[in-house]
Write a protein that holds these residues in place. Structure first.
Motif, PDB file in Angstrom:
ATOM      1  N   GLY A  96      38.206  42.242  38.365  1.00 17.20           N
ATOM      2  CA  GLY A  96      38.184  43.679  38.570  1.00 17.20           C
ATOM      3  C   GLY A  96      38.934  44.402  37.469  1.00 17.20           C
ATOM      4  O   GLY A  96      39.712  43.802  36.723  1.00 17.20           O
ATOM      5  N   THR A 148      30.707  43.207  49.114  1.00 16.56           N
ATOM      6  CA  THR A 148      31.792  42.266  48.873  1.00 16.56           C
ATOM      7  C   THR A 148      32.457  41.843  50.174  1.00 16.56           C
ATOM      8  O   THR A 148      32.461  42.592  51.158  1.00 16.56           O
ATOM      9  N   THR A 150      35.474  40.194  49.379  1.00 21.35           N
ATOM     10  CA  THR A 150      36.768  39.985  48.717  1.00 21.35           C
ATOM     11  C   THR A 150      37.589  41.256  48.832  1.00 21.35           C
ATOM     12  O   THR A 150      37.233  42.276  48.225  1.00 21.35           O
ATOM     13  N   THR A 153      38.489  44.510  46.128  1.00 21.53           N
ATOM     14  CA  THR A 153      37.642  44.552  44.940  1.00 21.53           C
ATOM     15  C   THR A 153      37.542  45.989  44.433  1.00 21.53           C
ATOM     16  O   THR A 153      37.404  46.240  43.236  1.00 21.53           O
TER      17      THR A 153
END
Length: 270
Positions: A96, A148, A150, A153
């Motif tokens: 990122g 996502t 995660t 992010t």
């Protein structure tokens, strides 16, 4: 902020998000249960964990995003900076980068008044001829059409401060995506929906406030002809726990209890 150190201690040693969150929960609970001599505070437990997780992941990612500016990188996350020399194992760089950043300058005059209904407080009006402030809005990761699982992010951070005669305020508002999906994707419209974790705080001469919340979030970008576009977002939040000054005590409208009685100048609620 103390909770963010627990969190980053895990993240800097390459623990994933949820395991670093567990470090934060354990650190906070250990302090409250074994290092305090009074009943654990709901506010301390929830603010240190939820706020620490949110702020910790943001500072951890910004530490790596500002590696080209070592002093700033260190100030953002001292825990990340000292971990590698101690362990000899550099942390993995998160996927990122900073997507956009805006700065704002504020100046002018300020007038305020406060009236308490049903009370004798007069609500004196105050005019302040000089008011100066500055703010920064930072967007990490592309927020549109984001799919996502995660956490963080994508996140946003808004920090603003201002001063005037006998007045000051500093505010911090953050939201980080925990998971998201992209419905109705079209050529000119990109939409993201998902669950986000928020930490917000206001510190000022009139009010101190903090809130830890979970939200269902929608963010959308609409491209229009001639390089115009519209960007908007909404958050439907459950404030798990917030704390704010109990104004009647804070302002002296209601006298403080006797000195031998424990009292705090804030209320907590969900």
């Amino acid at each position: 902020y103390q909770g963010s150190y627990y969190y980053i201690a895990g993240a800097a040693n390459n623990l994933p998000f949820w395991e670093s969150a567990l470090v934060t929960i354990t650190g906070s609970a250990t302090w409250e249960l074994f290092a305090e001599t009074e009943t654990p505070s709901y506010n301390d437990i929830i603010a240190t964990t939820m706020g620490g997780i949110a702020l910790g992941e943001i500072l951890h990612r910004l530490h790596f995003a500002t590696k080209s500016m070592p002093i700033l990188s260190f100030l953002l996350s001292p825990m990340d900076s000292i971990n590698t020399p101690i362990t000899g194992k550099p942390a993995n760089t998160p996927n990122g980068s900073i997507y956009a950043m805006d700065t704002t300058m504020l100046f002018g005059f300020m007038a305020d008044s406060l009236t308490i209904a049903g009370n004798t407080y007069s609500g004196e009006k105050i005019f302040r001829p000089f008011y100066l402030g500055a703010g920064i809005q930072l967007i990490y990761g592309n927020p549109y059409a984001l799919v996502t699982t995660t956490p963080f992010t994508h996140f946003t951070l808004n920090l603003k401060g201002s001063i005037a005669k006998e007045y000051y305020d500093v505010s911090l508002f953050t939201d980080g995506v925990l998971l998201s999906f992209a419905p109705w994707e079209r050529k000119n419209i990109k939409t993201t929906m998902g669950l986000t974790l928020h930490y917000d705080a206001i510190i000022s001469s009139d009010l101190n406030y903090s809130a830890n919340s979970l939200a269902f979030t929608t963010k959308q970008n609409i491209n229009l002809p001639h390089n115009w576009n519209i960007q908007w977002n909404t958050h439907l939040n459950w404030i798990v726990l917030s704390a704010s000054d109990f104004y009647f005590l804070f302002s002296g409208v209601v006298p403080n209890p006797t000195p031998d009685v424990e009292n705090r100048l804030y209320d907590i609620g969900t």
